[in-house]
Scaffold this active site. Sequence first.
Site, PDB file in Angstrom:
ATOM      1  N   GLY A 109       2.011  -8.241 -20.022  1.00 32.99           N
ATOM      2  CA  GLY A 109       1.114  -7.097 -20.149  1.00 32.99           C
ATOM      3  C   GLY A 109      -0.074  -7.171 -19.208  1.00 32.99           C
ATOM      4  CB  ALA A 110      -2.163  -5.296 -17.733  1.00 27.29           C
TER       5      ALA A 110
ATOM      6  N   GLY B  24       7.311  -5.524  -6.507  1.00 23.80           N
ATOM      7  CA  GLY B  24       6.907  -4.117  -6.451  1.00 23.80           C
ATOM      8  C   GLY B  24       6.345  -3.625  -7.782  1.00 23.80           C
ATOM      9  CB  ALA B  25       6.582  -4.881 -11.267  1.00 22.27           C
ATOM     10  N   GLY B  26       3.902  -4.853  -9.494  1.00 18.29           N
ATOM     11  CA  GLY B  26       2.430  -4.858  -9.450  1.00 18.29           C
ATOM     12  C   GLY B  26       1.909  -3.593  -8.768  1.00 18.29           C
ATOM     13  CG  ASP B  27       2.798  -3.020  -4.777  1.00 17.51           C
ATOM     14  OD1 ASP B  27       1.751  -3.684  -4.831  1.00 17.51           O
ATOM     15  OD2 ASP B  27       3.763  -3.320  -4.053  1.00 17.51           O
TER      16      ASP B  27
ATOM     17  CE1 TYR C   9      12.299 -13.788   8.789  1.00 15.12           C
ATOM     18  CE2 TYR C   9      12.054 -14.839  10.925  1.00 15.12           C
ATOM     19  CZ  TYR C   9      12.574 -14.829   9.653  1.00 15.12           C
ATOM     20  OH  TYR C   9      13.369 -15.867   9.222  1.00 15.12           O
TER      21      TYR C   9
ATOM     22  CG  ASP D 217       8.921  -3.648  -2.929  1.00 13.77           C
ATOM     23  OD1 ASP D 217       9.770  -4.498  -3.232  1.00 13.77           O
ATOM     24  OD2 ASP D 217       7.924  -3.881  -2.223  1.00 13.77           O
TER      25      ASP D 217
ATOM     26  CD  GLU E  17      -1.296  -2.430   1.858  1.00 14.68           C
ATOM     27  OE1 GLU E  17      -0.126  -2.367   2.311  1.00 14.68           O
ATOM     28  OE2 GLU E  17      -1.976  -3.476   1.872  1.00 14.68           O
TER      29      GLU E  17
HETATM   30  O1  KDG Z   1       3.980  -5.930  -3.537  1.00 11.35           O
HETATM   31  C1  KDG Z   1       5.245  -5.950  -3.000  1.00 11.35           C
HETATM   32  C2  KDG Z   1       5.033  -6.390  -1.599  1.00 11.35           C
HETATM   33  O2  KDG Z   1       4.973  -7.768  -1.563  1.00 11.35           O
HETATM   34  C3  KDG Z   1       6.043  -5.963  -0.630  1.00 11.35           C
HETATM   35  O3  KDG Z   1       6.267  -4.589  -0.690  1.00 11.35           O
HETATM   36  C4  KDG Z   1       5.783  -6.365   0.781  1.00 11.35           C
HETATM   37  O4  KDG Z   1       3.588  -5.614   1.277  1.00 11.35           O
HETATM   38  C5  KDG Z   1       4.351  -6.534   1.192  1.00 11.35           C
HETATM   39  C6  KDG Z   1       3.881  -7.863   1.482  1.00 11.35           C
HETATM   40  O5  KDG Z   1       3.062  -7.973   2.379  1.00 11.35           O
HETATM   41  O6  KDG Z   1       4.276  -8.822   0.828  1.00 11.35           O
END
Ligand code: KDG
Length: 312
Positions: A227-228, A251-254, A104, A290, A36
């Site tokens: 792609g999407a 992090g690419a999805g975010d 963790y 990310d 997020e």
């Molecule tokens: O989308 C990337 C995330 O996986 C990473 O930033 C960490 O939020 C995270 C998670 O819970 O995996």
Amino acid sequence: MKRLVTLGETLGVLRARDVAPLRFATEMRLGMAGAESNVAIGVRRLGHLATWIGRVGDDEIGAMIVERLRGEDIDVSGVLVDEAPTALMLKERRTAELNRVRYYRSGSAGSRLSAADVPEALIAGADHLHVTGITPLLSESCHDAVRRAVTIARDAGLTVSLDVNHRRALGTPDLLRARLRPLLADVDVLFAGEDELLALTGTDHKEAGLAALADVGELVVKRGGRGASVYAAGTVLHRAAVDVLVVDTVGAGDAFVAGYLTGLLDGSPVEERLRLAVLTGAFACTVPDDWTGLPRRAELSLLEAEPGTTLR
Ligand code: KDG
């Protein structure tokens, strides 16, 4: 300028420098991650305002998270400090092309977020609420916090997006389904990978998954390097990924979501949202973490440069 608001858990990340089973790692790099907050940073860098709500521990990692988010000009006025520690994530580079992540985070500060922590004014004063499927799987109280945020957003007339982001270490597909399906009636834009489409619908092939989600206003299916596609109002729009030298895809999805939601906040049509999304997704692949590589508006054309270019 519009405002996006989001909530969830941001963690400290220790990433091994070398490729090896983690037990042989001798050097780790410290950073932060959180689906997020990654989206909030991406949207802010592209010019809209962003608020992140969550709990961090009263420790150095918690302080680092708040300082870095502040440094990215994210509104952290709704962040609470908890006596439990900030969560950590260890990123093992098991092969040159495969990362393994260990969390963790059980009992962490972030997992203690609750409905009472969700500031009504911060949500209601924004234009768009973004949530992910990670938060409702962290704990019952986090699940309640997400439901509360979505209710406030709906009542205040915000648009709402949900990225399924299924993390198997946090919950089974059954739990994911039980926690996310009731939210869908209030979601305007749903983001999912192809596997997540199946996990969320309990189906075993894509067409059945798409059919089960036919009521969702805008369904954006992320396919990474392939792609999407956006399914909306009975139409489908596809877009290929942007070709880049991939350093790390986490992090690419975010980043993709940040680009898409920026387009939404800009008031752009679906085609333009998707164009921006695949572009920002590609930027995230160019760096080992990310979010540091997320682009600002003026940088969006950089990926068109010839490899080896130096801009002076
Ligand atoms: O989308 C990337 C995330 O996986 C990473 O930033 C960490 O939020 C995270 C998670 O819970 O995996």
